[in-house]
Design a protein around this motif. Structure first.
Motif, PDB file in Angstrom:
ATOM      1  N   VAL A  63       0.864  -1.179   0.000  1.00 32.64           N
ATOM      2  CA  VAL A  63       0.000   0.000   0.000  1.00 32.64           C
ATOM      3  C   VAL A  63       0.897   1.223   0.000  1.00 32.64           C
ATOM      4  N   GLU A  64       0.721   2.074  -0.977  1.00 28.09           N
ATOM      5  CA  GLU A  64       1.430   3.355  -0.993  1.00 28.09           C
ATOM      6  C   GLU A  64       0.439   4.391  -1.475  1.00 28.09           C
ATOM      7  N   SER A  65      -0.029   5.188  -0.548  1.00 22.84           N
ATOM      8  CA  SER A  65       0.180   5.220   0.876  1.00 22.84           C
ATOM      9  C   SER A  65      -1.145   5.058   1.602  1.00 22.84           C
ATOM     10  N   VAL A 101       2.805  -1.483   4.375  1.00 21.99           N
ATOM     11  CA  VAL A 101       2.060  -0.228   4.274  1.00 21.99           C
ATOM     12  C   VAL A 101       3.005   0.969   4.400  1.00 21.99           C
ATOM     13  N   CYS A 102       3.062   1.738   3.321  1.00 26.87           N
ATOM     14  CA  CYS A 102       3.923   2.922   3.263  1.00 26.87           C
ATOM     15  C   CYS A 102       3.112   4.161   3.679  1.00 26.87           C
ATOM     16  N   TYR A 103       3.790   5.101   4.311  1.00 26.52           N
ATOM     17  CA  TYR A 103       3.149   6.373   4.692  1.00 26.52           C
ATOM     18  C   TYR A 103       4.229   7.433   4.734  1.00 26.52           C
ATOM     19  N   ASN A 104       3.835   8.671   4.867  1.00 23.26           N
ATOM     20  CA  ASN A 104       4.854   9.703   5.082  1.00 23.26           C
ATOM     21  C   ASN A 104       4.366  10.667   6.141  1.00 23.26           C
ATOM     22  N   PHE A 105       5.253  11.507   6.596  1.00 23.31           N
ATOM     23  CA  PHE A 105       4.895  12.450   7.659  1.00 23.31           C
ATOM     24  C   PHE A 105       5.317  13.871   7.271  1.00 23.31           C
ATOM     25  N   MET A 106       5.135  14.182   5.988  1.00 28.14           N
ATOM     26  CA  MET A 106       5.441  15.542   5.532  1.00 28.14           C
ATOM     27  C   MET A 106       4.214  16.414   5.730  1.00 28.14           C
ATOM     28  N   PRO A 107       4.340  17.531   6.434  1.00 23.21           N
ATOM     29  CA  PRO A 107       3.176  18.389   6.599  1.00 23.21           C
ATOM     30  C   PRO A 107       2.702  18.994   5.278  1.00 23.21           C
ATOM     31  N   ASP A 110       3.132  16.698  -0.163  1.00 21.25           N
ATOM     32  CA  ASP A 110       3.939  15.483  -0.321  1.00 21.25           C
ATOM     33  C   ASP A 110       5.195  15.940  -1.072  1.00 21.25           C
ATOM     34  N   TRP A 111       5.594  15.304  -2.121  1.00 22.47           N
ATOM     35  CA  TRP A 111       6.802  15.732  -2.832  1.00 22.47           C
ATOM     36  C   TRP A 111       6.591  17.073  -3.529  1.00 22.47           C
ATOM     37  N   SER A 112       7.655  17.813  -3.720  1.00 23.87           N
ATOM     38  CA  SER A 112       7.565  19.110  -4.403  1.00 23.87           C
ATOM     39  C   SER A 112       8.628  19.235  -5.487  1.00 23.87           C
ATOM     40  N   LEU A 182      -0.432  16.084  -4.247  1.00 24.23           N
ATOM     41  CA  LEU A 182      -0.407  14.668  -3.930  1.00 24.23           C
ATOM     42  C   LEU A 182      -0.341  13.808  -5.166  1.00 24.23           C
ATOM     43  N   PRO A 183       0.515  12.785  -5.147  1.00 24.98           N
ATOM     44  CA  PRO A 183       0.513  11.880  -6.282  1.00 24.98           C
ATOM     45  C   PRO A 183      -0.836  11.175  -6.353  1.00 24.98           C
ATOM     46  N   GLY A 184      -1.288  10.915  -7.550  1.00 24.31           N
ATOM     47  CA  GLY A 184      -2.578  10.240  -7.672  1.00 24.31           C
ATOM     48  C   GLY A 184      -3.712  11.241  -7.708  1.00 24.31           C
ATOM     49  N   ILE A 233       7.946   4.127   6.577  1.00 23.13           N
ATOM     50  CA  ILE A 233       7.828   5.573   6.335  1.00 23.13           C
ATOM     51  C   ILE A 233       8.635   5.975   5.111  1.00 23.13           C
ATOM     52  N   HIS A 234       8.048   6.847   4.325  1.00 20.18           N
ATOM     53  CA  HIS A 234       8.744   7.399   3.158  1.00 20.18           C
ATOM     54  C   HIS A 234       9.452   8.676   3.588  1.00 20.18           C
ATOM     55  N   PRO A 235      10.724   8.843   3.206  1.00 24.61           N
ATOM     56  CA  PRO A 235      11.431  10.055   3.625  1.00 24.61           C
ATOM     57  C   PRO A 235      10.882  11.314   2.953  1.00 24.61           C
ATOM     58  N   ILE A 298      11.448  -0.559  -1.144  1.00 25.68           N
ATOM     59  CA  ILE A 298      12.523   0.276  -1.705  1.00 25.68           C
ATOM     60  C   ILE A 298      12.010   1.032  -2.938  1.00 25.68           C
ATOM     61  N   HIS A 299      12.357   2.307  -2.995  1.00 28.22           N
ATOM     62  CA  HIS A 299      12.154   3.101  -4.213  1.00 28.22           C
ATOM     63  C   HIS A 299      13.537   3.369  -4.786  1.00 28.22           C
ATOM     64  N   PHE A 300      13.797   2.871  -5.993  1.00 29.99           N
ATOM     65  CA  PHE A 300      15.079   3.162  -6.628  1.00 29.99           C
ATOM     66  C   PHE A 300      14.895   4.290  -7.639  1.00 29.99           C
ATOM     67  N   PRO A 352      10.706   0.780  -9.424  1.00 24.06           N
ATOM     68  CA  PRO A 352      11.453   1.865 -10.034  1.00 24.06           C
ATOM     69  C   PRO A 352      10.648   3.117  -9.741  1.00 24.06           C
ATOM     70  N   ASP A 353      11.253   4.054  -9.053  1.00 28.33           N
ATOM     71  CA  ASP A 353      10.490   5.252  -8.701  1.00 28.33           C
ATOM     72  C   ASP A 353      10.662   6.273  -9.826  1.00 28.33           C
ATOM     73  N   HIS A 354       9.586   6.796 -10.262  1.00 32.65           N
ATOM     74  CA  HIS A 354       9.559   7.786 -11.345  1.00 32.65           C
ATOM     75  C   HIS A 354      10.327   7.253 -12.564  1.00 32.65           C
ATOM     76  N   GLY A 355      10.192   7.972 -13.647  1.00 33.60           N
ATOM     77  CA  GLY A 355      10.914   7.638 -14.866  1.00 33.60           C
ATOM     78  C   GLY A 355      10.757   8.838 -15.768  1.00 33.60           C
ATOM     79  N   GLY A 369       6.059  11.822 -13.567  1.00 31.14           N
ATOM     80  CA  GLY A 369       6.999  10.825 -13.036  1.00 31.14           C
ATOM     81  C   GLY A 369       6.546   9.391 -13.247  1.00 31.14           C
ATOM     82  N   TYR A 370       5.283   9.208 -13.629  1.00 27.24           N
ATOM     83  CA  TYR A 370       4.736   7.846 -13.644  1.00 27.24           C
ATOM     84  C   TYR A 370       4.284   7.363 -15.019  1.00 27.24           C
ATOM     85  N   SER A 371       4.945   7.858 -16.072  1.00 27.34           N
ATOM     86  CA  SER A 371       4.658   7.305 -17.392  1.00 27.34           C
ATOM     87  C   SER A 371       5.251   5.892 -17.445  1.00 27.34           C
TER      88      SER A 371
HETATM   89  C1  DNO Z   1       6.312  10.268  -5.191  1.00 29.38           C
HETATM   90  C2  DNO Z   1       6.177   9.267  -4.130  1.00 29.38           C
HETATM   91  C3  DNO Z   1       5.707   9.854  -2.827  1.00 29.38           C
HETATM   92  C4  DNO Z   1       5.225   8.763  -1.905  1.00 29.38           C
HETATM   93  C5  DNO Z   1       4.664   9.233  -0.604  1.00 29.38           C
HETATM   94  C6  DNO Z   1       4.555   8.070   0.333  1.00 29.38           C
HETATM   95  O1  DNO Z   1       6.307   9.975  -6.328  1.00 29.38           O
HETATM   96  O2  DNO Z   1       7.313   8.522  -3.965  1.00 29.38           O
HETATM   97  O3  DNO Z   1       4.696  10.739  -3.074  1.00 29.38           O
HETATM   98  O4  DNO Z   1       4.226   8.035  -2.513  1.00 29.38           O
HETATM   99  O5  DNO Z   1       5.418  10.219  -0.043  1.00 29.38           O
HETATM  100  O6  DNO Z   1       3.740   8.358   1.401  1.00 29.38           O
END
Ligand code: DNO
Length: 393
Positions: A63-65, A101-107, A110-112, A182-184, A233-235, A298-300, A352-355, A369-371
């Motif tokens: 599960v992400e996330s 189960v993956c999660y993150n704790f970014m206020p 999510d990614w920027s 947010l992704p998705g 947890i996702h960094p 792992i996300h590579f 493979p994370d993003h591409g 990132g998700y093509s």
């Molecule tokens: C970005 C992803 C993150 C990740 C969340 C996990 O492409 O790696 O958005 O899904 O941070 O909670």
């Protein structure tokens, strides 16, 4: 591979043909904080497994996330309700056989990134973060009070010069890139809502956010342990504070503290080389070794710091600043250790994370990132690397 669900332009058959057997997905349609009901989980599983009788079987492995409600990050009294909901979602997932189960704790965000369409020298497109562009957003579009001291003078000067030369259209694109959130999701926040979300964190600094994270893991850990779920947890991405918001999952020291806050393997890590690798002071091979036993996912991905090292772009999976050979090697060794130690499941799911957006995908609309093809390329390279390492040790 990650699959965003039925609306994802990348199909499950594409994922299967990329050579995957595991699917990473989430119930993005359920509001953050609500319980994931067994029925909804099963429905998604049924979709993932729909063609399994006729083709290579796919399973929903990770599960992400399962997102953490902002009230938990803010430490509000209402967090107790959200803890209970989170526990229930974990029980429901476990009942359906999903144990990672993956999660993150970014206020708030999510990614920027500031650029979702960065032209790479081979004609493909990738994601990029440029601090002066981020400053343009912060200082001139959002006009966040107290933003000024967060930027060095040269960044502010460059931001001002560039801002004055930018078209309305370019500014709108920049704003939407950052607020995509947010992704998705394909909806960006509007500026006013966004500023009000930031205001809620005015009194929450690094120490408070840490405390809230450790409180969360101590509240949820026992349930995860009981039902056999590994939380990971996702960094932070990028791994440094942004917009005055603290970030507390960026370094080895951060991970050490979190691991100690609830010292059980179910309190684990998503080792995202792309996020952690942005910081030159993160020694990724050393961190992979140090935390190997707590890594459940792992996300590579690799990033490349640019001439101005506060800027980076997403590189090809095997180039960039991340020593991918050494990191993959550390995890191949960890899997061997798990086999020897008699783990029921010794393999660590990776994706493979993003591409880069490339070939046919340049003409399609995809999640940034998700093509499909860029991830397929990354996955193929990573699997080759993994196979060679596994043969040689
Ligand atoms: C970005 C992803 C993150 C990740 C969340 C996990 O492409 O790696 O958005 O899904 O941070 O909670």
């Amino acid at each position: 591979m990650r699959w965003f669900g039925p609306k994802d332009p990348v199909s499950l058959m594409d994922i299967r043909q990329a050579g995957c057997t595991g699917v990473v997905t989430a119930l993005h349609h359920i509001p953050v904080g609500d319980v994931w009901p067994v029925k909804a989980i099963r429905e998604r599983m049924d979709l993932v497994e729909a063609d399994n009788a006729d083709y290579v079987p796919l399973r929903w492995e990770v599960v992400e996330s399962l997102p953490v409600h902002e009230d938990i990050k803010k430490g509000l009294p209402s967090r107790e309700i959200y803890f209970e909901n989170y526990r229930q979602s974990l029980r429901n997932l476990a009942q359906c056989g999903i144990k990672t189960v993956c999660y993150n704790f970014m206020p708030v965000l999510d990614w920027s990134r500031t650029d979702l369409n960065f032209a790479l020298p081979d004609g493909s497109r990738g994601l990029r973060f440029v601090l002066e562009d981020f400053a343009i957003f912060d200082l001139y579009l959002l006009r966040r009070p107290d933003a000024e001291p967060d930027y060095a003078d040269d960044v502010k000067d460059a931001a001002q010069r560039k801002f004055l030369s930018m078209s309305h259209e370019a500014l709108t694109t920049l704003k939407n890139n950052i607020l995509l959130g947010l992704p998705g999701s394909d909806e960006a926040f509007d500026l006013e809502t966004f500023q009000s979300l930031l205001n809620d964190y005015q009194h929450i600094g690094d120490q408070e956010l840490r405390k809230n994270l450790y409180y969360f893991i101590q509240a949820i850990g026992p349930t995860a342990r009981e039902v056999g779920v590994n939380l990971c947890i996702h960094p932070d991405d990028p791994p440094r504070p942004l917009l005055g918001l603290p970030r507390v999952v960026s370094t080895a020291a951060d991970l050490e503290q979190l691991m100690a806050a609830y010292d059980h393997p179910c309190n684990g890590i998503t080792f995202c080389t792309g996020s952690l690798g942005v910081r030159a002071d993160n020694d990724l091979p050393a961190m992979a070794q140090q935390f190997a036993s707590r890594v459940h996912f792992i996300h590579f991905r690799s990033t490349k710091r640019e001439k101005k090292p506060e800027n980076f772009h997403e590189a090809d999976h095997l180039s960039g600043d991340v020593d991918m050979y050494a990191v993959v090697r550390a995890f191949v060794q960890e899997e061997k250790r798990r086999i020897k130690a008699g783990y029921v499941n010794s393999s660590i799911p990776m994706r493979p994370d993003h591409g880069h957006q490339m070939l046919d995908d340049l003409h399609k609309t995809t999640y940034p990132g998700y093509s499909a093809i860029g991830r397929l390329r990354g996955l193929a390279e990573l699997r080759g690397l993994e196979a060679a390492i596994a043969r040689s040790i």
